[in-house]
Design a protein around this motif. Structure first.
Motif, PDB file in Angstrom:
ATOM      1  N   LEU A  86      33.664  42.576  40.571  1.00  0.00           N
ATOM      2  CA  LEU A  86      35.035  42.714  41.037  1.00  0.00           C
ATOM      3  C   LEU A  86      35.527  41.411  41.638  1.00  0.00           C
ATOM      4  O   LEU A  86      36.660  40.981  41.376  1.00  0.00           O
ATOM      5  CB  LEU A  86      35.121  43.837  42.083  1.00  0.00           C
ATOM      6  CG  LEU A  86      36.463  43.990  42.812  1.00  0.00           C
ATOM      7  CD1 LEU A  86      37.565  44.369  41.842  1.00  0.00           C
ATOM      8  CD2 LEU A  86      36.343  45.025  43.928  1.00  0.00           C
ATOM      9  N   LEU A  87      34.680  40.754  42.400  1.00  0.00           N
ATOM     10  CA  LEU A  87      35.085  39.511  43.060  1.00  0.00           C
ATOM     11  C   LEU A  87      35.400  38.433  42.026  1.00  0.00           C
ATOM     12  O   LEU A  87      36.413  37.733  42.137  1.00  0.00           O
ATOM     13  CB  LEU A  87      33.980  39.027  43.999  1.00  0.00           C
ATOM     14  CG  LEU A  87      33.569  40.006  45.110  1.00  0.00           C
ATOM     15  CD1 LEU A  87      32.477  39.391  45.974  1.00  0.00           C
ATOM     16  CD2 LEU A  87      34.767  40.380  45.961  1.00  0.00           C
ATOM     17  N   GLU A  88      34.530  38.285  41.015  1.00  0.00           N
ATOM     18  CA  GLU A  88      34.758  37.264  39.999  1.00  0.00           C
ATOM     19  C   GLU A  88      36.004  37.578  39.184  1.00  0.00           C
ATOM     20  O   GLU A  88      36.765  36.681  38.817  1.00  0.00           O
ATOM     21  CB  GLU A  88      33.547  37.156  39.075  1.00  0.00           C
ATOM     22  CG  GLU A  88      33.674  36.044  38.047  1.00  0.00           C
ATOM     23  CD  GLU A  88      32.468  35.943  37.138  1.00  0.00           C
ATOM     24  OE1 GLU A  88      32.503  35.103  36.212  1.00  0.00           O
ATOM     25  OE2 GLU A  88      31.508  36.717  37.324  1.00  0.00           O
ATOM     26  N   PHE A  89      36.221  38.862  38.919  1.00  0.00           N
ATOM     27  CA  PHE A  89      37.385  39.240  38.131  1.00  0.00           C
ATOM     28  C   PHE A  89      38.685  38.888  38.858  1.00  0.00           C
ATOM     29  O   PHE A  89      39.604  38.310  38.278  1.00  0.00           O
ATOM     30  CB  PHE A  89      37.356  40.739  37.821  1.00  0.00           C
ATOM     31  CG  PHE A  89      38.521  41.194  36.992  1.00  0.00           C
ATOM     32  CD1 PHE A  89      38.535  41.008  35.625  1.00  0.00           C
ATOM     33  CD2 PHE A  89      39.622  41.784  37.594  1.00  0.00           C
ATOM     34  CE1 PHE A  89      39.619  41.411  34.858  1.00  0.00           C
ATOM     35  CE2 PHE A  89      40.708  42.195  36.845  1.00  0.00           C
ATOM     36  CZ  PHE A  89      40.708  42.006  35.468  1.00  0.00           C
ATOM     37  N   ILE A  90      38.765  39.234  40.123  1.00  0.00           N
ATOM     38  CA  ILE A  90      39.990  38.941  40.874  1.00  0.00           C
ATOM     39  C   ILE A  90      40.194  37.442  40.998  1.00  0.00           C
ATOM     40  O   ILE A  90      41.303  36.925  40.785  1.00  0.00           O
ATOM     41  CB  ILE A  90      39.947  39.599  42.265  1.00  0.00           C
ATOM     42  CG1 ILE A  90      39.859  41.121  42.137  1.00  0.00           C
ATOM     43  CG2 ILE A  90      41.188  39.221  43.081  1.00  0.00           C
ATOM     44  CD1 ILE A  90      39.632  41.834  43.454  1.00  0.00           C
ATOM     45  N   GLU A  91      39.132  36.719  41.317  1.00  0.00           N
ATOM     46  CA  GLU A  91      39.225  35.263  41.436  1.00  0.00           C
ATOM     47  C   GLU A  91      39.719  34.654  40.129  1.00  0.00           C
ATOM     48  O   GLU A  91      40.519  33.704  40.129  1.00  0.00           O
ATOM     49  CB  GLU A  91      37.861  34.681  41.814  1.00  0.00           C
ATOM     50  CG  GLU A  91      37.836  33.165  41.942  1.00  0.00           C
ATOM     51  CD  GLU A  91      38.619  32.655  43.136  1.00  0.00           C
ATOM     52  OE1 GLU A  91      39.197  31.554  43.025  1.00  0.00           O
ATOM     53  OE2 GLU A  91      38.659  33.356  44.164  1.00  0.00           O
ATOM     54  N   GLY A  92      39.252  35.205  39.004  1.00  0.00           N
ATOM     55  CA  GLY A  92      39.643  34.690  37.707  1.00  0.00           C
ATOM     56  C   GLY A  92      41.069  35.011  37.321  1.00  0.00           C
ATOM     57  O   GLY A  92      41.559  34.536  36.296  1.00  0.00           O
ATOM     58  N   ASN A  93      41.759  35.814  38.123  1.00  0.00           N
ATOM     59  CA  ASN A  93      43.145  36.173  37.838  1.00  0.00           C
ATOM     60  C   ASN A  93      44.129  35.511  38.799  1.00  0.00           C
ATOM     61  O   ASN A  93      45.315  35.860  38.790  1.00  0.00           O
ATOM     62  CB  ASN A  93      43.309  37.688  37.899  1.00  0.00           C
ATOM     63  CG  ASN A  93      42.880  38.343  36.607  1.00  0.00           C
ATOM     64  OD1 ASN A  93      43.630  38.426  35.656  1.00  0.00           O
ATOM     65  ND2 ASN A  93      41.632  38.789  36.561  1.00  0.00           N
ATOM     66  N   ILE A  94      43.656  34.584  39.596  1.00  0.00           N
ATOM     67  CA  ILE A  94      44.550  33.817  40.469  1.00  0.00           C
ATOM     68  C   ILE A  94      44.718  32.450  39.832  1.00  0.00           C
ATOM     69  O   ILE A  94      43.835  31.604  39.884  1.00  0.00           O
ATOM     70  CB  ILE A  94      43.972  33.703  41.895  1.00  0.00           C
ATOM     71  CG1 ILE A  94      43.782  35.102  42.491  1.00  0.00           C
ATOM     72  CG2 ILE A  94      44.901  32.873  42.777  1.00  0.00           C
ATOM     73  CD1 ILE A  94      43.116  35.109  43.869  1.00  0.00           C
ATOM     74  N   SER A  95      45.855  32.247  39.188  1.00  0.00           N
ATOM     75  CA  SER A  95      46.083  31.009  38.454  1.00  0.00           C
ATOM     76  C   SER A  95      46.314  29.854  39.410  1.00  0.00           C
ATOM     77  O   SER A  95      46.752  30.036  40.544  1.00  0.00           O
ATOM     78  CB  SER A  95      47.281  31.157  37.510  1.00  0.00           C
ATOM     79  OG  SER A  95      48.442  31.505  38.224  1.00  0.00           O
ATOM     80  N   LYS A  96      46.008  28.675  38.922  1.00  0.00           N
ATOM     81  CA  LYS A  96      46.139  27.456  39.719  1.00  0.00           C
ATOM     82  C   LYS A  96      46.957  26.443  38.943  1.00  0.00           C
ATOM     83  O   LYS A  96      46.731  26.230  37.760  1.00  0.00           O
ATOM     84  CB  LYS A  96      44.751  26.896  40.056  1.00  0.00           C
ATOM     85  CG  LYS A  96      43.847  27.887  40.774  1.00  0.00           C
ATOM     86  CD  LYS A  96      42.444  27.343  40.891  1.00  0.00           C
ATOM     87  CE  LYS A  96      41.531  28.366  41.577  1.00  0.00           C
ATOM     88  NZ  LYS A  96      41.385  29.601  40.775  1.00  0.00           N
ATOM     89  N   THR A 137      39.491  40.743  50.904  1.00  0.00           N
ATOM     90  CA  THR A 137      40.070  39.414  51.110  1.00  0.00           C
ATOM     91  C   THR A 137      40.650  38.866  49.811  1.00  0.00           C
ATOM     92  O   THR A 137      41.745  38.296  49.795  1.00  0.00           O
ATOM     93  CB  THR A 137      39.001  38.456  51.658  1.00  0.00           C
ATOM     94  OG1 THR A 137      38.570  38.925  52.942  1.00  0.00           O
ATOM     95  CG2 THR A 137      39.558  37.048  51.807  1.00  0.00           C
ATOM     96  N   LEU A 138      39.925  39.047  48.698  1.00  0.00           N
ATOM     97  CA  LEU A 138      40.397  38.514  47.429  1.00  0.00           C
ATOM     98  C   LEU A 138      41.596  39.287  46.883  1.00  0.00           C
ATOM     99  O   LEU A 138      42.525  38.692  46.337  1.00  0.00           O
ATOM    100  CB  LEU A 138      39.270  38.516  46.404  1.00  0.00           C
ATOM    101  CG  LEU A 138      38.420  37.242  46.365  1.00  0.00           C
ATOM    102  CD1 LEU A 138      37.287  37.398  45.361  1.00  0.00           C
ATOM    103  CD2 LEU A 138      39.263  36.038  46.003  1.00  0.00           C
ATOM    104  N   VAL A 139      41.582  40.622  47.021  1.00  0.00           N
ATOM    105  CA  VAL A 139      42.750  41.394  46.584  1.00  0.00           C
ATOM    106  C   VAL A 139      43.968  40.989  47.399  1.00  0.00           C
ATOM    107  O   VAL A 139      45.069  40.836  46.868  1.00  0.00           O
ATOM    108  CB  VAL A 139      42.495  42.904  46.707  1.00  0.00           C
ATOM    109  CG1 VAL A 139      43.782  43.693  46.411  1.00  0.00           C
ATOM    110  CG2 VAL A 139      41.408  43.348  45.741  1.00  0.00           C
ATOM    111  N   SER A 140      43.769  40.774  48.690  1.00  0.00           N
ATOM    112  CA  SER A 140      44.871  40.327  49.552  1.00  0.00           C
ATOM    113  C   SER A 140      45.360  38.951  49.116  1.00  0.00           C
ATOM    114  O   SER A 140      46.572  38.679  49.126  1.00  0.00           O
ATOM    115  CB  SER A 140      44.413  40.273  51.007  1.00  0.00           C
ATOM    116  OG  SER A 140      44.071  41.558  51.491  1.00  0.00           O
ATOM    117  N   ARG A 141      44.434  38.102  48.703  1.00  0.00           N
ATOM    118  CA  ARG A 141      44.821  36.772  48.232  1.00  0.00           C
ATOM    119  C   ARG A 141      45.643  36.874  46.944  1.00  0.00           C
ATOM    120  O   ARG A 141      46.638  36.165  46.774  1.00  0.00           O
ATOM    121  CB  ARG A 141      43.569  35.937  48.002  1.00  0.00           C
ATOM    122  CG  ARG A 141      43.846  34.507  47.551  1.00  0.00           C
ATOM    123  CD  ARG A 141      42.543  33.762  47.393  1.00  0.00           C
ATOM    124  NE  ARG A 141      42.697  32.584  46.542  1.00  0.00           N
ATOM    125  CZ  ARG A 141      41.706  31.969  45.932  1.00  0.00           C
ATOM    126  NH1 ARG A 141      40.466  32.414  46.074  1.00  0.00           N
ATOM    127  NH2 ARG A 141      41.921  30.918  45.172  1.00  0.00           N
TER     128      ARG A 141
END
Length: 342
Positions: free
Chosen positions: A145-155, A253-257
C-alpha cells in the motif's frame, strides 16, 4: 491459478468508434478471454456498431449501452455486474493487448491483483506495434500500500510513471468478498481509489515487468484532461479512506500526502477557473479570501511558468518510429540487453 483461467475483459467506451474495433479484436484474440463486455457510455458516434463488427462469432462479446454518459467507473461497474468470469481485466477503448498478455499474467500464482508493464505507442503506428513477451524479465514483486500511494504522487520534472496507470487483472472473488467496486462519483483517479481500498483490505498486488498492454497516446485522450470538480472528488475520496481509521500510521501519512497533493492541484485549478471566468481582479480576491490556498496557487503558477523552459523529452512518450522504439511505464532492461523486434 492455471494458465487457462477464464478472464472477462471489460471496456468502457465513449465516442470510441475510431479505436474500439482494435481493442475488441485484441481481447478476443486471447485464448484466455471468456468474455469481452463493452459498455457504450452514451456515445454520439458508432461505437457500439463498430464494436459489433469486431465480433469473431464465438459468442464471447457482449455489448450494453448507457443512453446518458455516466463515466468510466459506472460503466466498469455495469460490465462487472453482467459478466461471470472469475478474473476481470480492464482495457481502455483506445488501447490494446499485445498477443499472449493474458496467458503471461495468469501463469503467475498467489495474487488478487496482477499488473504488467505498459508500452506507450503513438496512434499512427499502433496498428504495426509489436513486441516479444519473452524478451522481458518478469521480475515479479509484491507491491505494498505504501509503495502504491507513493507511486501515485507525481513530481514535476520527472517522467510520469505512476503505478496507478497500470491495468491489473483482478480476482472477482476478492472484489466480491470485500464489496469493492469503482466509486461512481469519480471521473478521475477511479482506479487509484479502488486499488488503495483493496490494498487496505489486504489485497495481494503483484507487478511483473513483462509488457503486454499497449497504451495509445492521443492528444484528445480523456485521461489528459479533467474538470476542476474531478480533482475535488478525488481528494475527498482520500478523505473518506482516512475517515475509515483502518490505516497504519505510515499509510495514513502517505494517504494524507496524496490528499494534499490533489487538493493543491484543485486549489490552483479553481483559481484559474475564476480568472478565466471573471478576470484577474476577481481571481486575486478569490485567492486572498482563501489564505490556506495561497501556497498552492503561487507555487502552481510559478511551476507552470518554469515548465515552459523545461525540455519535453522526459514528459512526452517516445513515438514508435522506424526503429520500433517504445517507451515503457516501468523501466526494466530487456533480457540480454536488447529487445528483439519481430
Amino acid at each position: 491459478m492455471r494458465a487457462n483461467a477464464n478472464v472477462c475483459v471489460i471496456i468502457a467506451a465513449k465516442n470510441a468508434a475510431a479505436t474500439i474495433g482494435r481493442a475488441v479484436r485484441s481481447a478476443l484474440a486471447e485464448p484466455e478471454t471468456a468474455e469481452v463486455v463493452v459498455i457504450d457510455d452514451g456515445s454520439s458516434d458508432e461505437t457500439a456498431a463498430i464494436a459489433r463488427q469486431a465480433d469473431d462469432g464465438t459468442a464471447r462479446l457482449k455489448i450494453a449501452r448507457f443512453e446518458v454518459n455516466q463515466g468510466p467507473a459506472a460503466a466498469r461497474n455495469r460490465a462487472i455486474s453482467i459478466s461471470t468470469a472469475p478474473v476481470i481485466a480492464i482495457l481502455d477503448a483506445d488501447d490494446f493487448f499485445f498477443p499472449g498478455r493474458l496467458k503471461n499474467l495468469v501463469s503467475h500464482r498467489d495474487w488478487d491483483f496482477i499488473a504488467d508493464n505498459i508500452a506507450f505507442v503513438d496512434e499512427e503506428n499502433a496498428a504495426t506495434a509489436h513486441l516479444a513477451l519473452d524478451d522481458f524479465d518478469a521480475a515479479p514483486r509484491a507491491i505494498s500500500l505504501l509503495e502504491f500511494i507513493e507511486g501515485n504522487i507525481s513530481k514535476r520534472g520527472v517522467r510520469r510513471g505512476e503505478i496507478g496507470f497500470l491495468k491489473p487483472l483482478m480476482r472477482r472473488a476478492f472484489l466480491d468478498e470485500h464489496r469493492l467496486r469503482y466509486q461512481e462519483s469519480l471521473r478521475l483517479g477511479e482506479d487509484y481509489d479502488l486499488y488503495v481500498r483493496a490494498l487496505t483490505k489486504g489485497a495481494r498486488y503483484t507487478i511483473i515487468h513483462s509488457c503486454g498492454y499497449g497504451a495509445v497516446v492521443r492528444g484528445n485522450s480523456l485521461s489528459g484532461s479533467h474538470r476542476t470538480i474531478d480533482l475535488q472528488r478525488l481528494y475527498e475520496a482520500d478523505r473518506a479512506i482516512l475517515a475509515e481509521n483502518t490505516l497504519s500510521g505510515e499509510a495514513r501519512t502517505l494517504v494524507s500526502r496524496h490528499e494534499r497533493h490533489i487538493r493543491r492541484r484543485y486549489e490552483l485549478r479553481e483559481f484559474l477557473d475564476v480568472k478565466k471566468r471573471s478576470g484577474a481582479a476577481a481571481a486575486l480576491l478569490h485567492a486572498l479570501l482563501r489564505p490556506s490556498a495561497l501556497p498552492a496557487i503561487a507555487g502552481g503558477i510559478l511551476a507552470d511558468k518554469t515548465d515552459r523552459f523545461r525540455s519535453r523529452a522526459q514528459a512526452a512518450p517516445v513515438a514508435l518510429g522506424g526503429s520500433g522504439a517504445l517507451r515503457y511505464l516501468l523501466q526494466q532492461p530487456a533480457r540480454d540487453g536488447a529487445r528483439r523486434q519481430k
